[in-house]
Enzyme design. Structure first.
Site, mmCIF file in Angstrom:
data_model
loop_
_atom_site.group_PDB
_atom_site.id
_atom_site.type_symbol
_atom_site.label_atom_id
_atom_site.label_comp_id
_atom_site.label_asym_id
_atom_site.label_seq_id
_atom_site.Cartn_x
_atom_site.Cartn_y
_atom_site.Cartn_z
ATOM 1 C CG ASP A 97 -6.340 -3.360 16.810
ATOM 2 O OD1 ASP A 97 -6.834 -2.395 17.440
ATOM 3 O OD2 ASP A 97 -5.114 -3.510 16.649
ATOM 4 C CB ALA A 113 -0.908 -0.023 1.220
#
Ligand code: ATP
Length: 331
Positions: A157, A112
């Site tokens: 999370d 990314a």
């Protein structure tokens, strides 16, 4: 914590298992980030499609020292399941391969380019997103969560730090180290083993804001130190990820968290009592209504992901064709 890359070690590992990938299969270009026990590098496959990759290198001695073994196993198990061709989702990071040598474990992940979404949001005017951009990222996150839940995985999370932005502006949900397989639930609630690693328990800085009420037992009669023991996560379900989704949406739109206070203890008390407010300049009534319907103490009283998709805030989003929508350019 810089992790040394030792080509010789992985060549030895390859001799032991010739069909496995090893470090020599990748061109490692530069370091892009560090976690508590890992270093992430940008690289590229030497052969085949020559895809760009992120190489996450975890030092075994740090994993053992911090009792992170279960954490690493969870990350690998969840990512391996989600990276099977039939389970792939465009909004979830892909694990291409794992391998190890004497010192380190290696995760080869989709790359990314723009890093995590929090860092990008912090560079925006007023450190927050425009409503339309928040809607786009929210819809993509919701789609990814719905997908992993269908496969029996709870992320546990969910936060903007765990959303990575690709070269084309699309986001990837990452960091499955805290995830749970739904089928494991019964088993884990009855045990006090180290499924919640000590490092994670102590590293709630920045994450306390996303804790869910079901993640906390009674915080009233305990002190600040004892509170860490209460983060059991024993009763978490897909609805817990949707709570954290709503905290994330609030963050997208304001740059703040709904539950903030001067100590973690007070943040947890606020979460337990669901004590939060919207400022007068909160930017969108529909987003406010959605968040109000999600930040509800009882999991069964929260909207499901399907109901969320049909909420007025997401009215303009075509969830069937999210990949057709041009991502915001916030980088
Ligand atoms: P911790 O382990 O302490 O929770 P973390 O989850 O951020 O921290 P890593 O997963 O090792 O730790 O990631 C470290 C940094 O590397 C991230 O903050 C992110 O900026 C970058 N990173 C991680 N994965 C990728 C990826 N697939 N593509 C690009 N950058 C990445």
């Amino acid at each position: 914590m810089e992790v040394p890359l030792n080509l010789k070690n992985t060549e030895n590992a390859r001799r032991a298992a010739p069909n496995m990938k090893c470090l020599a299969d990748f061109l490692v270009e530069k370091e892009i980030g560090e976690g508590s026990f890992s270093t992430v590098y940008h690289g590229r496959e030497k052969e085949g499609e020559k895809r760009e990759i992120a190489l996450k290198v975890c030092l075994k001695k740090l994993i053992l020292k911090n009792k992170m073994v279960t954490y690493i196993h969870r990350e690998k198990e969840a990512l391996a399941l989600l990276s099977r061709e039939e389970n792939a989702h465009p909004g979830v990071v892909t694990l291409f391969a794992t391998f190890q040598d004497a010192e380190s474990l290696y995760f080869v992940l989709s790359y990314a380019k723009y890093g995590d979404l929090v860092s990008l949001i912090q560079k925006q005017p007023d450190s927050k997103l425009k409503v339309g951009d928040a809607r786009y990222y929210g819809a993509n996150l919701l789609s990814a969560l719905e997908h992993i839940h269908k496969l029996g995985i709870i992320h546990r999370d969910v936060k903007a730090d765990n959303l990575l932005v690709k070269h084309d502006g699309r986001i990837l949900l990452t960091d499955f180290g805290s995830s749970k397989f739904l089928k494991d639930y019964e088993k884990d609630t009855n045990s006090n083993e180290e499924t919640q690693p000590t490092q994670r328990r102590r590293s709630f800085v920045g994450t306390a804001f996303f804790v869910t009420p079901e993640n906390l037992e009674d915080v009233r009669n305990v002190n600040n130190f004892q509170i860490l023991q209460l983060l059991t996560g024993s009763d978490m379900s897909p609805a817990s990820d949707l709570w954290s989704f709503s905290v994330t949406l609030y963050f997208f739109l304001t740059g703040n968290f709904p539950f903030e206070d001067i100590s973690e203890y007070l943040v947890f008390k606020r979460i337990q009592d669901v004590l939060y407010r919207f400022s007068d300049d909160f930017p969108d009534e529909n987003a406010r209504d959605l968040i109000e319907k999600m930040l509800v103490k009882e999991q069964k009283d929260r909207l499901t992901s399907d109901q969320m998709k049909h909420h007025k805030f997401f009215e303009s989003m075509d969830f069937e064709n999210l990949q057709e929508i041009e991502p915001p350019r916030i980088y």
